[in-house]
Motif scaffolding. Sequence first.
Motif, mmCIF file in Angstrom:
data_model
loop_
_atom_site.group_PDB
_atom_site.id
_atom_site.type_symbol
_atom_site.label_atom_id
_atom_site.label_comp_id
_atom_site.label_asym_id
_atom_site.label_seq_id
_atom_site.Cartn_x
_atom_site.Cartn_y
_atom_site.Cartn_z
ATOM 1 N N ILE A 55 0.615 -1.247 0.207
ATOM 2 C CA ILE A 55 0.380 -0.430 0.041
ATOM 3 C C ILE A 55 0.758 1.215 -0.348
ATOM 4 N N GLY A 56 0.737 1.856 -0.835
ATOM 5 C CA GLY A 56 1.870 3.149 -1.158
ATOM 6 C C GLY A 56 2.726 3.356 -2.018
ATOM 7 N N GLY A 57 2.502 4.341 -3.281
ATOM 8 C CA GLY A 57 4.005 4.058 -4.208
ATOM 9 C C GLY A 57 4.850 5.446 -4.178
ATOM 10 N N GLY A 58 5.123 5.526 -2.492
ATOM 11 C CA GLY A 58 6.458 6.080 -2.400
ATOM 12 C C GLY A 58 7.745 6.219 -2.716
ATOM 13 N N VAL A 59 8.611 6.146 -1.851
ATOM 14 C CA VAL A 59 10.213 5.922 -2.073
ATOM 15 C C VAL A 59 9.860 4.068 -1.494
ATOM 16 N N ASN A 60 9.311 4.499 -0.097
ATOM 17 C CA ASN A 60 9.512 2.509 0.138
ATOM 18 C C ASN A 60 8.594 2.088 -0.020
ATOM 19 N N GLY A 61 7.381 2.399 -0.127
ATOM 20 C CA GLY A 61 6.655 0.893 -0.791
ATOM 21 C C GLY A 61 6.895 0.620 -2.149
ATOM 22 N N ALA B 133 5.052 9.039 -5.890
ATOM 23 C CA ALA B 133 5.573 9.993 -5.523
ATOM 24 C C ALA B 133 5.002 11.315 -5.080
ATOM 25 N N SER B 134 2.806 11.093 -5.409
ATOM 26 C CA SER B 134 3.012 12.508 -4.826
ATOM 27 C C SER B 134 2.851 12.842 -4.125
ATOM 28 N N ALA B 135 3.419 12.078 -3.050
ATOM 29 C CA ALA B 135 3.388 12.665 -1.321
ATOM 30 C C ALA B 135 4.543 13.339 -1.058
ATOM 31 N N SER C 110 8.629 13.386 -2.856
ATOM 32 C CA SER C 110 8.156 14.316 -4.161
ATOM 33 C C SER C 110 8.835 15.731 -3.659
ATOM 34 N N ALA C 111 8.553 15.510 -2.303
ATOM 35 C CA ALA C 111 9.126 17.305 -1.702
ATOM 36 C C ALA C 111 10.553 17.164 -0.698
ATOM 37 N N SER C 112 10.915 16.111 -1.217
ATOM 38 C CA SER C 112 12.347 16.250 0.205
ATOM 39 C C SER C 112 13.215 17.213 -0.616
ATOM 40 N N ARG D 28 -3.122 5.497 -9.100
ATOM 41 C CA ARG D 28 -4.806 6.539 -8.904
ATOM 42 C C ARG D 28 -5.939 5.582 -8.012
ATOM 43 N N THR D 29 -5.287 4.282 -7.403
ATOM 44 C CA THR D 29 -5.606 3.017 -6.606
ATOM 45 C C THR D 29 -5.678 3.150 -5.014
ATOM 46 N N LYS D 30 -6.470 3.273 -4.610
ATOM 47 C CA LYS D 30 -6.663 3.449 -2.718
ATOM 48 C C LYS D 30 -7.515 2.673 -2.855
ATOM 49 N N ALA E 119 3.638 0.989 3.168
ATOM 50 C CA ALA E 119 4.128 2.094 3.212
ATOM 51 C C ALA E 119 2.956 3.283 2.689
ATOM 52 N N ALA E 120 2.452 3.354 3.701
ATOM 53 C CA ALA E 120 1.210 4.557 2.938
ATOM 54 C C ALA E 120 2.049 5.949 4.081
ATOM 55 N N GLY E 121 3.545 6.590 4.561
ATOM 56 C CA GLY E 121 3.734 7.057 5.192
ATOM 57 C C GLY E 121 2.866 7.757 5.872
ATOM 58 N N LYS F 226 6.717 18.668 9.272
ATOM 59 C CA LYS F 226 5.875 19.739 8.093
ATOM 60 C C LYS F 226 7.490 20.001 7.387
ATOM 61 N N GLY F 227 7.601 20.248 6.428
ATOM 62 C CA GLY F 227 8.928 20.450 5.601
ATOM 63 C C GLY F 227 8.876 21.180 4.786
ATOM 64 N N SER F 228 9.830 22.316 4.618
ATOM 65 C CA SER F 228 9.107 23.400 2.975
ATOM 66 C C SER F 228 10.266 24.393 2.543
ATOM 67 N N GLY G 12 11.947 6.431 7.401
ATOM 68 C CA GLY G 12 13.080 6.129 6.305
ATOM 69 C C GLY G 12 12.775 7.355 5.520
ATOM 70 N N LYS G 13 13.817 7.408 4.731
ATOM 71 C CA LYS G 13 14.647 8.055 4.017
ATOM 72 C C LYS G 13 14.577 8.442 2.599
ATOM 73 N N ILE G 14 14.776 8.851 1.852
ATOM 74 C CA ILE G 14 15.373 8.634 0.216
ATOM 75 C C ILE G 14 16.030 7.974 0.333
ATOM 76 N N THR G 15 16.814 8.627 1.024
ATOM 77 C CA THR G 15 18.476 7.656 0.993
ATOM 78 C C THR G 15 18.422 6.408 1.426
ATOM 79 N N THR G 16 17.396 6.262 2.303
ATOM 80 C CA THR G 16 18.057 4.705 2.335
ATOM 81 C C THR G 16 17.017 3.343 2.289
HETATM 82 P P1 FAD Z 1 5.286 8.805 0.588
HETATM 83 O O1 FAD Z 1 6.438 9.459 0.011
HETATM 84 O O2 FAD Z 1 4.116 9.166 1.403
HETATM 85 O O3 FAD Z 1 4.263 7.543 0.564
HETATM 86 C C1 FAD Z 1 3.487 6.980 1.215
HETATM 87 C C2 FAD Z 1 2.225 7.129 -0.447
HETATM 88 O O4 FAD Z 1 1.207 5.872 -0.157
HETATM 89 C C3 FAD Z 1 2.135 8.062 -0.867
HETATM 90 O O5 FAD Z 1 1.662 8.656 -2.303
HETATM 91 C C4 FAD Z 1 0.232 8.467 -0.570
HETATM 92 O O6 FAD Z 1 -0.638 8.518 -1.845
HETATM 93 C C5 FAD Z 1 0.177 6.023 -1.080
HETATM 94 N N1 FAD Z 1 -1.129 6.240 -0.061
HETATM 95 C C6 FAD Z 1 -1.600 6.558 1.253
HETATM 96 N N2 FAD Z 1 -2.593 5.977 1.802
HETATM 97 C C7 FAD Z 1 -2.701 4.998 0.477
HETATM 98 C C8 FAD Z 1 -3.692 4.214 0.695
HETATM 99 N N3 FAD Z 1 -5.244 3.942 1.620
HETATM 100 N N4 FAD Z 1 -4.518 3.007 -0.921
HETATM 101 C C9 FAD Z 1 -3.043 3.715 -1.662
HETATM 102 N N5 FAD Z 1 -1.726 4.515 -1.494
HETATM 103 C C10 FAD Z 1 -2.011 5.245 -0.693
HETATM 104 N N6 FAD Z 1 15.084 11.845 2.236
HETATM 105 C C11 FAD Z 1 16.639 11.978 2.060
HETATM 106 O O7 FAD Z 1 16.513 10.379 1.769
HETATM 107 N N7 FAD Z 1 17.266 12.864 1.773
HETATM 108 C C12 FAD Z 1 16.219 14.471 1.752
HETATM 109 O O8 FAD Z 1 17.249 14.920 0.999
HETATM 110 C C13 FAD Z 1 15.216 14.266 2.389
HETATM 111 N N8 FAD Z 1 14.665 15.562 2.776
HETATM 112 C C14 FAD Z 1 13.441 15.046 3.166
HETATM 113 C C15 FAD Z 1 12.434 16.964 3.001
HETATM 114 C C16 FAD Z 1 11.696 16.873 3.499
HETATM 115 C C17 FAD Z 1 10.798 18.250 4.163
HETATM 116 C C18 FAD Z 1 10.602 15.743 4.111
HETATM 117 C C19 FAD Z 1 9.372 16.429 4.279
HETATM 118 C C20 FAD Z 1 11.489 14.925 4.048
HETATM 119 C C21 FAD Z 1 12.822 14.940 3.699
HETATM 120 N N9 FAD Z 1 13.465 13.268 2.863
HETATM 121 C C22 FAD Z 1 14.257 13.584 3.255
HETATM 122 C C23 FAD Z 1 12.534 12.006 3.883
HETATM 123 C C24 FAD Z 1 11.987 11.040 2.596
HETATM 124 O O9 FAD Z 1 11.364 12.342 1.251
HETATM 125 C C25 FAD Z 1 10.619 10.748 3.359
HETATM 126 O O10 FAD Z 1 11.430 9.919 3.771
HETATM 127 C C26 FAD Z 1 10.555 9.768 1.991
HETATM 128 O O11 FAD Z 1 9.701 10.176 0.923
HETATM 129 C C27 FAD Z 1 9.070 9.134 3.094
HETATM 130 O O12 FAD Z 1 8.464 8.015 1.701
HETATM 131 P P2 FAD Z 1 7.512 6.911 1.709
HETATM 132 O O13 FAD Z 1 7.406 5.862 0.827
HETATM 133 O O14 FAD Z 1 7.311 6.292 3.394
HETATM 134 O O15 FAD Z 1 6.177 7.594 1.857
#
Ligand code: FAD
Length: 495
Positions: free
Chosen positions: A8-14, A37-39, A42-44, A171-173, A205-207, A230-232, A351-355
Motif C-alpha cells: 500500500i503506497g507508491g512512495g519511495v519506500n513502497g 511519489a505524489s506525497a 517528491s517533496a524532499s 490512482r488506486t486506493k 508503506a502509506a507514509g 512539515k518541511g517546506s 525512512g529516507k529517500i537515501t535509505t
Molecule cells: P510517501 O512518499 O508519502 O508515500 C506514501 C504513499 O502512500 C503516498 O504516495 C500516498 O498517496 C500513498 N497512500 C497512502 N494511503 C494509501 C491508501 N490507502 N491506498 C493507496 N495509497 C495510499 N530524505 C532523504 O533521503 N533526503 C532528503 O534530502 C530528504 N529531505 C526531506 C525533506 C523534507 C521536507 C521531507 C518532508 C522529507 C525529506 N526526506 C529526505 C525524507 C523522505 O522524503 C521521506 O522519508 C520519504 O519520502 C517517505 O517515503 P514514503 O514512501 O514512506 O512516503
Amino acid sequence: MVFDLLVIGGGVNGCAIARDAAGRGLSVALAEMGDLASATSSASTKLIHGGLRYLEHFEFRLVREALAEREVMLRAAPHLVRPMTFVLPHEAGLRPAWMIRAGLFLYDHLAQRGLLDGSRRVALRGTAFGAPLRPEYETGFTYADCRVDDARLVVAYALAALELGADIRVRTKVLDARRETDRWVARLADKESETEVEARVIVNAAGPHVSQVLHDGLGITSRKHVRLVKGSHIVTRRLFDGDHAYILQNSDRRVIFAIPYEQDFTLVGTTDVTYEGAPGPAAIDAAEISYLLAAINRCFARQIEEADIVWSYSGLRPLFDDGALEASVVTRDYAFDLDFSGAPALSVFGGKITTARRLAEHALDELRPAFPKLAPAWTERATLPGGDFDAADFAGFLAGFRRDWPFLEEGLALRLARAYGTRAALFLRDARKMEDLGRDFGCGLTQAELAHLVTEEWARSAEDVLWRRTKLGLHLRERERVEVELMLAAHLGNK
Ligand code: FAD
C-alpha cells in the motif's frame, strides 16, 4: 490470483519494497492512491546524504547506513544521483571548528568511500566558494554528498518492480482489508470501479497515512505511531554560480541547504514544523517563508525577499514517534510494526529517500517467516532502469548520448540523459531531427517524451509530467502548461 505481497503506497519506500520483493521471486501488487511519489517522496531536499546533522543526535546507525547508501545509489542510478560538494561556512559564535572537524571526520570514516571525496577545510574570502557569502565568512569546510531527482527515483523503483513482474496500480486506493485464515482480502478503488485483491502479506508503506491505514484500514492496534513534521522549501532564481551547494548553520542550531536547482534556480530548505492536521497535501506558511528568507539573508551578501520566490513546496515527514519534544530532534531512523496474528502485515514508519533500498532489504528480512523460501538480498549491486552505464563516467555517457542524437540541443540532451539515462532510447529511437519527435510543447518537451511518460511511466496528468517526471513546470509558460494538459487529456481520452 492470490499475490504474495500487496504493497500500500507508491512512495519511495513502497516502490523499493515492491522491487526488492519481486526480484526475490514474490508475486507483488502495489496500489498508490494518487501518482507515484505524489506525497512526501517528491517533496524532499533531494539529497542522498549521510545526514551530517544527525550525528549531533547520536544517530550513528542511521548515518553509517545512509553514508554507505550514497555509493550504492550512485552506482545504481548514476543518471539520477550525482555527487555534489557542500560548503559549510564557519561561524565563530556557532559550532566550534573542532566540533565540525570531529563530525566531518566521522562522516569521512563511518563508511567506505570509492566515488566520493573526503572533507577538507577551505578558505572562503576571495574564493569562488566564498563569493556569494557575506564578507565576514573567512573559512569553512567542504564535504561530498549526493543530490537526486527524488520523484524520478521512485519511478525507477516502480519500473524495476514492473520489469520483475509486479502489478503497479496508480490512482488506486486501498479502502480497507480483512483477514481470512491465511490471507488478506483488500478492497481497492480506482476512478471507475472497486475490486478485491487477495494477498498473503500486506506491506503498509502509506507514509503520512501509515497509522491511519494500520488502524482504520487493517484493523490492527499498535503502540507505534507516526509523528508528522512539515518541511517546506522555496525556489528562487539562481543565487550563486557554480555546481556546489551550501549548508548554512542557523542560530537555532538547525541547518538550511541552498542547492543549485534545475540550471537556473536555487532550492532553499527546509523547515521542521510540528503538524497536527490530518495527513494530506501541505503548504508553506508565512512564518516558514520568513524563516527561510532570513536564513539566506544571514549568510548571503545578496539579500532576497518574498518577491524572489518563484515556487515553493511542502511535505510531511512521516517520522517514527519516539516521544521527542521538538520536531527537529525526532529520530530520522525508521522502524517497522509487524503483526503476525493471522495473515502478516508490516507497516513502515519513517525512512529516507537515501535509505529506501536498505529499508526494503530489512523489510523482506522481517517477512522471511512468511516466505521461508525467499531468495537472498540482491539489490546492493543491481542497477535501476536507465542506470546501466559506468557510474564514474556520466560525462562519457553524455558524450555517447550526443553522438547518438546529435540534433538535440546541448541543454536538452543533458536533461534527457539525466532524467532517463539509457531508457531515453525508448522514445528517441532513430530520430534524426527534432521534428521526428513530434510537437515541441516548450523547452524540448516533445510529443514523443509525453507519450513515453504516459505509456511507460504511469503519468496521468499535467502535474505528474510537469512537476514530478520532469521539473519543466518551472520553465514553461502558463500557456505552454495548459497545452500539455490539453494534449494529455486528449491522449488519455483516446486510450
Ligand atoms: P510517501 O512518499 O508519502 O508515500 C506514501 C504513499 O502512500 C503516498 O504516495 C500516498 O498517496 C500513498 N497512500 C497512502 N494511503 C494509501 C491508501 N490507502 N491506498 C493507496 N495509497 C495510499 N530524505 C532523504 O533521503 N533526503 C532528503 O534530502 C530528504 N529531505 C526531506 C525533506 C523534507 C521536507 C521531507 C518532508 C522529507 C525529506 N526526506 C529526505 C525524507 C523522505 O522524503 C521521506 O522519508 C520519504 O519520502 C517517505 O517515503 P514514503 O514512501 O514512506 O512516503
